[in-house]
Design an enzyme around this catalytic site. Structure first.
Site, mmCIF file in Angstrom:
data_model
loop_
_atom_site.group_PDB
_atom_site.id
_atom_site.type_symbol
_atom_site.label_atom_id
_atom_site.label_comp_id
_atom_site.label_asym_id
_atom_site.label_seq_id
_atom_site.Cartn_x
_atom_site.Cartn_y
_atom_site.Cartn_z
ATOM 1 N N PRO A 301 0.898 -1.167 0.134
ATOM 2 C CA PRO A 301 0.026 0.130 -0.046
ATOM 3 C C PRO A 301 0.826 1.247 -0.011
ATOM 4 O O PRO A 301 1.916 1.182 0.658
ATOM 5 C CB PRO A 301 -0.807 -0.102 1.584
ATOM 6 C CG PRO A 301 0.019 -0.931 2.248
ATOM 7 C CD PRO A 301 0.880 -1.759 1.354
ATOM 8 N N CYS A 371 -0.404 28.786 -17.353
ATOM 9 C CA CYS A 371 -0.849 29.010 -18.610
ATOM 10 C C CYS A 371 -1.436 27.938 -19.413
ATOM 11 O O CYS A 371 -0.870 27.686 -20.710
ATOM 12 C CB CYS A 371 0.314 29.960 -19.620
ATOM 13 S SG CYS A 371 0.688 31.246 -18.795
#
Length: 443
Positions: A301, A371
């Site tokens: 995990p 951007c």
């Protein structure tokens, strides 16, 4: 009784405790606090954006795994979040660690982790990475391609235990980028056909390589534990075939990780108790059916331990409402510190972190500073209508695949990572500066 308990309608009453670190609370000023530290203080000291990690939440999730899966070996998946301090926490809690690059290996070794407890992953490990791992004495190398067997054989000067990564042919559904259990992908050897068995034969012909067992990973954000039961059945059957064909009984089985965690209210989550029951039943029944001795089981995990221990703090820079369109709340971070929205269409939970408010809420889009039109942190989230520049926002469940996937797009430095516990802050990784970025530019 605190003000926030007396007036639950003010701002934060809707926090879903499944999504936030266990220590999360709101103080009398309406400030979101993690690990006993108001996020306003974190923002003042370290600026924004900043990754905040609840150390006790991280450790508690490890302990929950160890309690639920007694007798199962657990290795933390370092790719979700890894620093020197995090590697030390993992070692202190008694877990092994899997790494998938030379950089992650170096981080683990710098932390003082026992190399024998390290598992090296990667579908395209370089000869240098294999050389460094073997020289360090890592416990297991997961073999992922035929050429890798030859590379390893050329590097090894002493005995090296390996695991063979196989593809069990299990479809978890969902986004193809997180499904790794089907044949048509870059990881491992398909069970279907002879590729896996041919790879076993290649490994066994190398005198310095020892095949310790099999490894698989069926995908990420897996909520149905029955799928792991199917993987175990497929791999035990293959281990029995290997025994019958080659006369060896493999002692180890690693079924990877990929356990689902919720990011927004209503998301599914892997039930760890049911997972433990299914794993136990599948091992017992599969081994009985094939008369195969029970192997040592390992799980890996990562996200399930680190994700909910982390939050990201941003400062609002601008609020813009387009005529007839949405309201955009722009913050001082974005896809450089959280690329998962652009990559996977991931969804996140966002809350106001610095004050109480009695104003109603409305749906907005929280967007980043970069951007790109796709630079979005969360679409259609409820925030107070009086949100304004200077406010702090906290995004839940950012402890996994944020720090580790961050970039310096638009020459924006990566955020710091700060651990909080018992009312104190510890900077684990400092902010990347413009000086850092320019230091690599040879011009």
């Amino acid at each position: 009784m605190t003000l926030s308990e007396l007036l639950p309608s003010l701002g934060h009453a809707g926090l879903d405790r499944r999504l936030w670190p266990s220590s999360t609370h709101i103080d009398d000023l309406g400030q979101l606090c993690i690990g006993g530290v108001p996020l306003t203080e974190v923002a003042d000291e370290f600026r924004t954006p900043t990754y905040v990690l609840d150390e006790e939440d991280f450790r508690a999730r490890i302990r929950r795994y160890r309690t639920a899966l007694r007798g199962v070996a657990i290795a933390y998946a370092g790719k979700s979040l890894l620093t020197v301090a995090v590697a030390r926490w993992v070692a202190q809690e008694g877990l092994g660690l899997d790494v998938c690059s030379g950089g992650e290996l170096a981080t683990a070794l710098t932390a003082g982790l026992d190399p024998a407890r390290i598992i090296l992953h990667g579908n395209a490990k370089t000869p240098d990475e294999l050389h460094d791992a073997v020289n360090a004495g890592v416990g297991r190398v997961v073999v992922d391609s035929p050429l890798e067997i030859a590379f390893l054989a050329g590097q090894v000067r002493r005995h090296q235990a390996v695991l063979l990564r196989v593809i069990p042919g299990i479809d978890i559904g969902g986004h193809p980028a997180v499904s790794t259990g089907m044949d048509d992908q870059k990881f491992g050897f398909p069970i279907r056909g002879d590729q896996a068995l041919d790879a076993v034969g290649r490994i066994l012909r190398q005198p310095c390589l020892s095949l310790a067992g099999l490894h698989c990973h069926i995908g990420s954000q897996v909520a149905d534990p029955a799928l792991y039961g199917q993987a175990i059945e497929a791999l035990i059957a293959l281990m029995a075939d290997i025994r019958d064909r080659f006369g060896i009984t493999l002692p180890e089985l690693n079924i990877g990780g990929g356990h689902a965690v919720p990011y927004v209210t209503g998301d599914p989550e892997l039930d760890l108790t049911r997972f433990a029951d299914i794993v136990e039943h599948s091992l017992e029944s599969s081994c009985a059916a094939t008369h195969f001795p029970r192997p040592t089981l390992t799980i890996e995990p990562g996200r399930a331990i680190s994700a909910r221990a982390g939050v990201t703090v941003y400062r609002v820079v601008a609020v813009k409402s387009q005529p007839g369109g949405r309201t955009f709340v722009a913050v001082d971070g974005g896809m450089s510190d959280n690329p998962r929205v652009a990559l996977y269409g991931a969804k996140y939970t966002v809350t106001l972190a610095n004050r109480h408010t009695s104003t109603p809420s409305a749906k907005v889009a929280v967007v980043g500073r970069h951007c790109e039109a796709g630079d979005v942190i969360a679409r259609d989230v409820e925030l107070p209508t009086d949100i304004h520049p200077g406010d702090l926002l906290a995004v839940a469940c950012t402890g996994a695949y944020h720090h580790s996937m961050a970039s310096s797009y638009n020459m924006v430095g990566r955020p710091p990572l700060v651990a909080v516990a018992d009312g104190r802050c510890q900077q684990l990784v400092r902010r990347e500066t413009i000086t850092d970025l320019l230091s690599r530019d040879c011009g």
